[in-house]
Design an enzyme around this catalytic site. Structure first.
Site, PDB file in Angstrom:
ATOM      1  N   GLU A  74       0.844  -1.202   0.000  1.00 56.34           N
ATOM      2  CA  GLU A  74       0.000   0.000   0.000  1.00 56.34           C
ATOM      3  C   GLU A  74       0.878   1.251   0.000  1.00 56.34           C
ATOM      4  OE1 GLU A  74      -1.893   2.710   3.236  1.00 56.34           O
ATOM      5  OE2 GLU A  74      -2.401   0.605   3.587  1.00 56.34           O
ATOM      6  N   GLU A 151       6.501   2.628  12.204  1.00 49.96           N
ATOM      7  CA  GLU A 151       5.074   2.593  12.503  1.00 49.96           C
ATOM      8  C   GLU A 151       4.742   1.414  13.415  1.00 49.96           C
ATOM      9  OE1 GLU A 151       0.923   1.842  10.024  1.00 49.96           O
ATOM     10  OE2 GLU A 151       2.714   2.543   8.959  1.00 49.96           O
TER      11      GLU A 151
END
Length: 445
Positions: A74, A151
């Site tokens: 993504e 992240e």
């Protein structure tokens, strides 16, 4: 979902459209010659359009050694093509006054734009370009790999709740891809190579594996023509078969006790393995489970906030939830945070509420209150053009079928007390239960 793709943070802005949703709007469906599905839902209250491209691939399609590849890919979809170099996609959408982003789930990866209705061709041209012409380079991968690892550190590795959630999922989903996190295990992400991403792109980013959802101030035939113009020339490829391990039925009660030195308060989670829209034998079962969740946790007057939190003070917080929009079996979840550290008391209180649902038919007044709450929530959500598109995309990519959106109200209205009690008896059984407990490291189990 990603920090770059702070999807939930966008929802309030995306929902800022006039009220009085057209809940009975028709959905038009088209299929291009290359197999790409197109769903269009008209909503002419404002000159706005939402465009979403959904790919039927997410973390549940991954095996060990490649976990996190859907989410990492993504990120890579924003790295550019020859015609639209890195950064230009977002610049173009911003210049046109729109918003764009993406999100990865267990069963799908989706990319969206929100624009003035007359700017839809721009969104479709850009999405078609990166569906067919994405450039995957070592430099881009090196950058995004580190972004994802950071992240992961922030969201999972550095938070007790994140560490607990990953361990719980691994115990609760021992036979399928829901066992590993959407963001992936760190060692898999760290080892991801360009050839793996190229293979993922070739396998899954294919018009025959994609659904274009358009909602807003549009004409369905015009959208169909635009989809043919921009996506129609992209060649179809065979979509890989997905082999999911057969579930153990019933798998047997499982229990996780996790101690964490940074946890400040104990937490408890009870999860029952239950059917989804896609896997239910009876079409009414998921709706009955939604009603059960609402009876337990549908507002301040529901059973858990009332009985387990306010009346007894056993828990500082308690709740329940169920999401039927998943490709495999789902989970009916109850959770609690002890008011005084007594996890056993909270677990006993939650189990007592489950047993009550199985033993006693819900009274008519309580059932009607829960029904009204469910329908009100549903209608409020449909007031958002973005949410209308989201519902269509999730239902279709998880195998439920977009038609479920139009059946929701009638299904909820038809539920009886007997339906709800029967669902509790059938699905909320110890054999289908996973219990997860997180304790501060100095607590007794």
């Amino acid at each position: 979902m990603t920090t770059r793709n702070a999807f939930f943070a966008l929802i309030p802005a995306l929902m800022a459209v006039p009220a009085a949703a057209q809940t009975q709007s028709e959905v038009s469906e088209f299929t291009l010659d290359n197999g790409m599905q197109v769903l269009v839902r008209e909503d002419h209250r404002a000159p706005v359009v939402v465009s979403q491209v959904w790919y039927r691939v997410g973390s549940s399609y991954e095996g060990r050694g490649q976990t996190g590849i859907s989410h990492l890919f993504e990120h890579m979809m924003f790295k550019g093509t020859e015609a639209v170099p890195e950064g230009r996609f977002s610049e173009i959408i911003s210049r046109e006054g729109g918003r764009e982003n993406a999100f990865t789930g267990r069963d799908f990866t989706a990319y969206f734009e929100v624009l003035a209705a007359d700017r839809l061709p721009i969104a479709l041209e850009l999405e078609a370009d990166r569906m067919a012409n994405l450039q995957i380079t070592e430099d881009a991968l090196s950058t995004e790999r580190e972004v994802v690892l950071e992240e992961r550190r922030l969201r999972s590795e550095d938070r007790p709740e994140g560490r607990f959630g990953e361990r719980y999922a691994a115990v609760a989903n021992v036979t399928n891809g829901y066992a590993h996190p959407i963001i992936g295990w760190a060692d898999d992400v760290r080892g991801m190579q360009v050839d793996q991403l190229e293979g993922w792109y070739e396998q899954w980013y294919n018009p025959a594996n994609a659904t274009l959802v358009v909602a807003g101030d549009v004409d369905p035939e015009a959208v169909h023509a635009l989809a043919r113009e921009h996506f129609g020339s992209i060649p179809a490829r065979a979509v890989p078969a997905v082999s999911d391990a057969e579930r153990l039925d019933p798998p047997g009660e499982r229990r996780l006790v996790y101690r964490d030195t940074q946890a400040r308060v104990p937490q408890l989670r009870l999860g029952y393995n239950v059917p989804s829209f896609a896997t239910a034998e009876s079409e009414n079962d998921p709706y009955a489970l939604l009603m059960l969740a609402n009876l337990l946790d549908g507002g301040e007057g529901a059973r858990l906030p009332q009985s387990v939190v306010r009346d007894s003070d056993v828990a500082a917080a308690a709740g329940a939830g169920y999401n039927p929009m998943v490709r495999l079996d789902g989970e009916f979840t109850l959770y609690g945070v002890p008011g005084d550290g007594d996890v056993e008391a909270v677990e006993a209180a939650l189990r007592e509420q489950v047993q009550r649902l199985k033993d006693e038919p819900v009274q008519a007044e309580e059932l009607e209150r829960a029904r009204s709450q469910l329908l009100a929530d549903h209608l409020f959500e449909l007031d958002s053009v973005f949410y209308q598109a989201m519902q269509l995309g999730m239902l279709e990519t998880t195998g439920a079928g977009w038609q479920q959106l139009g059946e929701f109200e009638a299904r909820i209205q038809s539920l009886t007390a007997e339906d709800v009690q029967a669902a509790a008896q059938r699905f909320l059984r110890a054999e289908q239960l996973t219990v997860g407990v997180m304790l501060p490291d100095d607590e007794e189990a």
